[in-house]
Design a protein around this motif. Sequence first.
Motif, PDB file in Angstrom:
ATOM      1  N   VAL A 146       0.838  -1.205   0.000  1.00 27.80           N
ATOM      2  CA  VAL A 146       0.000   0.000   0.000  1.00 27.80           C
ATOM      3  C   VAL A 146       0.873   1.255   0.000  1.00 27.80           C
ATOM      4  O   VAL A 146       0.661   2.181  -0.790  1.00 27.80           O
ATOM      5  CB  VAL A 146      -0.944  -0.001   1.222  1.00 27.80           C
ATOM      6  CG1 VAL A 146      -1.681   1.329   1.340  1.00 27.80           C
ATOM      7  CG2 VAL A 146      -1.940  -1.151   1.123  1.00 27.80           C
ATOM      8  N   ARG A 147       1.851   1.289   0.892  1.00 30.12           N
ATOM      9  CA  ARG A 147       2.710   2.475   1.004  1.00 30.12           C
ATOM     10  C   ARG A 147       3.439   2.751  -0.306  1.00 30.12           C
ATOM     11  O   ARG A 147       3.461   3.887  -0.800  1.00 30.12           O
ATOM     12  CB  ARG A 147       3.727   2.284   2.127  1.00 30.12           C
ATOM     13  CG  ARG A 147       4.640   3.490   2.359  1.00 30.12           C
ATOM     14  CD  ARG A 147       5.861   3.120   3.156  1.00 30.12           C
ATOM     15  NE  ARG A 147       6.680   2.133   2.465  1.00 30.12           N
ATOM     16  CZ  ARG A 147       7.504   2.403   1.464  1.00 30.12           C
ATOM     17  NH1 ARG A 147       7.609   3.655   0.992  1.00 30.12           N
ATOM     18  NH2 ARG A 147       8.208   1.455   0.890  1.00 30.12           N
ATOM     19  N   LEU A 194      -2.913  -4.329  -7.006  1.00 28.11           N
ATOM     20  CA  LEU A 194      -3.590  -5.599  -7.257  1.00 28.11           C
ATOM     21  C   LEU A 194      -2.648  -6.767  -7.576  1.00 28.11           C
ATOM     22  O   LEU A 194      -2.799  -7.843  -6.968  1.00 28.11           O
ATOM     23  CB  LEU A 194      -4.627  -5.427  -8.372  1.00 28.11           C
ATOM     24  CG  LEU A 194      -5.909  -4.700  -7.958  1.00 28.11           C
ATOM     25  CD1 LEU A 194      -6.807  -4.471  -9.164  1.00 28.11           C
ATOM     26  CD2 LEU A 194      -6.658  -5.499  -6.884  1.00 28.11           C
ATOM     27  N   PRO A 195      -1.677  -6.635  -8.498  1.00 25.62           N
ATOM     28  CA  PRO A 195      -0.805  -7.796  -8.775  1.00 25.62           C
ATOM     29  C   PRO A 195      -0.033  -8.293  -7.549  1.00 25.62           C
ATOM     30  O   PRO A 195      -0.058  -9.493  -7.251  1.00 25.62           O
ATOM     31  CB  PRO A 195       0.120  -7.284  -9.884  1.00 25.62           C
ATOM     32  CG  PRO A 195      -0.661  -6.195 -10.544  1.00 25.62           C
ATOM     33  CD  PRO A 195      -1.417  -5.530  -9.433  1.00 25.62           C
ATOM     34  N   MET A 241      -1.886 -13.017  -1.436  1.00 25.53           N
ATOM     35  CA  MET A 241      -2.985 -13.893  -1.032  1.00 25.53           C
ATOM     36  C   MET A 241      -2.681 -15.360  -1.341  1.00 25.53           C
ATOM     37  O   MET A 241      -3.079 -16.259  -0.594  1.00 25.53           O
ATOM     38  CB  MET A 241      -4.276 -13.475  -1.729  1.00 25.53           C
ATOM     39  CG  MET A 241      -4.806 -12.101  -1.328  1.00 25.53           C
ATOM     40  SD  MET A 241      -5.044 -11.891   0.472  1.00 25.53           S
ATOM     41  CE  MET A 241      -3.629 -10.864   0.902  1.00 25.53           C
ATOM     42  N   ILE A 242      -1.954 -15.605  -2.428  1.00 23.73           N
ATOM     43  CA  ILE A 242      -1.548 -16.984  -2.730  1.00 23.73           C
ATOM     44  C   ILE A 242      -0.531 -17.470  -1.697  1.00 23.73           C
ATOM     45  O   ILE A 242      -0.584 -18.617  -1.239  1.00 23.73           O
ATOM     46  CB  ILE A 242      -0.989 -17.081  -4.159  1.00 23.73           C
ATOM     47  CG1 ILE A 242      -2.122 -16.860  -5.169  1.00 23.73           C
ATOM     48  CG2 ILE A 242      -0.336 -18.445  -4.395  1.00 23.73           C
ATOM     49  CD1 ILE A 242      -1.676 -16.798  -6.608  1.00 23.73           C
ATOM     50  N   GLU A 243       0.385 -16.592  -1.317  1.00 25.26           N
ATOM     51  CA  GLU A 243       1.341 -16.956  -0.266  1.00 25.26           C
ATOM     52  C   GLU A 243       0.615 -17.229   1.051  1.00 25.26           C
ATOM     53  O   GLU A 243       0.978 -18.136   1.797  1.00 25.26           O
ATOM     54  CB  GLU A 243       2.369 -15.834  -0.082  1.00 25.26           C
ATOM     55  CG  GLU A 243       3.340 -15.684  -1.231  1.00 25.26           C
ATOM     56  CD  GLU A 243       4.174 -16.939  -1.441  1.00 25.26           C
ATOM     57  OE1 GLU A 243       4.594 -17.552  -0.441  1.00 25.26           O
ATOM     58  OE2 GLU A 243       4.393 -17.306  -2.612  1.00 25.26           O
ATOM     59  N   ALA A 262     -10.259  -8.692 -11.255  1.00 27.73           N
ATOM     60  CA  ALA A 262     -10.257  -7.376 -10.609  1.00 27.73           C
ATOM     61  C   ALA A 262      -9.342  -6.406 -11.361  1.00 27.73           C
ATOM     62  O   ALA A 262      -9.693  -5.238 -11.563  1.00 27.73           O
ATOM     63  CB  ALA A 262      -9.810  -7.511  -9.157  1.00 27.73           C
ATOM     64  N   GLU A 263      -8.174  -6.892 -11.808  1.00 30.51           N
ATOM     65  CA  GLU A 263      -7.262  -6.050 -12.577  1.00 30.51           C
ATOM     66  C   GLU A 263      -7.914  -5.600 -13.879  1.00 30.51           C
ATOM     67  O   GLU A 263      -7.815  -4.440 -14.283  1.00 30.51           O
ATOM     68  CB  GLU A 263      -5.971  -6.809 -12.872  1.00 30.51           C
ATOM     69  CG  GLU A 263      -5.080  -7.030 -11.658  1.00 30.51           C
ATOM     70  CD  GLU A 263      -3.888  -7.901 -12.001  1.00 30.51           C
ATOM     71  OE1 GLU A 263      -3.332  -7.739 -13.119  1.00 30.51           O
ATOM     72  OE2 GLU A 263      -3.514  -8.766 -11.188  1.00 30.51           O
TER      73      GLU A 263
END
Length: 217
Positions: A103-104, A142-143, A149-151, A206-207
């Motif tokens: 985010v940052r 997003l990427p 999320m997979i991790e 979403a992308e």
Amino acid sequence: MSLIYEARWLFLDGALTTIKITVAASLLALVLAFIAGLARLSPFAPVRWVALAYIEIFRGVALLVQLFWLFFVLPFFGIHLEPVFTAILALGLCNGAYGAEIVRSAIAAVPRGQREAACALNYTRWQTLWKILIPQAVPLMLPPFGNLMIELLKATALVSLITVHDLTFQALTLQQTTMRTLEPFAVVLVGYFLIALVITGLFRAAEWRVALTGGRR
């Protein structure tokens, strides 16, 4: 194959538990990521320090150690957490710390001219953040969030060590009772792959949606 068929309900129950933990921990991680990521950009030093401390602690300590502390050590202080709640909390806190840097960095990557334009329009700091910076930063987030999320999904395999009956726990139990390894862990391999495939598809959708909304498709 007969073993897999006979244990199908065990695997289904484990898969549902894994999915439940992944979804709940992902939501917690996203919330914490935005809170800590925005706090890192705060003009107030104490807020930045607290956010930095959270990020460095939870990124610097192994997830397994965090799980063990929450589940096995906290009871010594009179705090008892349910296994599934512990799993969600640990995964959310750990991945939220990684997400905060996503985010940052995404917000920091928005061209400086956008901030100057907002200032020229007499926008407040919050208006600049929510109307200018975050909408432009989301496509950049997003990427890496999809990878995160997979991790997180793969990390759920560790929660079997605190007695959570997830997909890995069911495979280990079946392997120990039948002394057969190939079939249970073949199911686990396929199960995690399919769930990861769904996560990848959701983030790609979403992308695409964000790109379409932004006029790039």
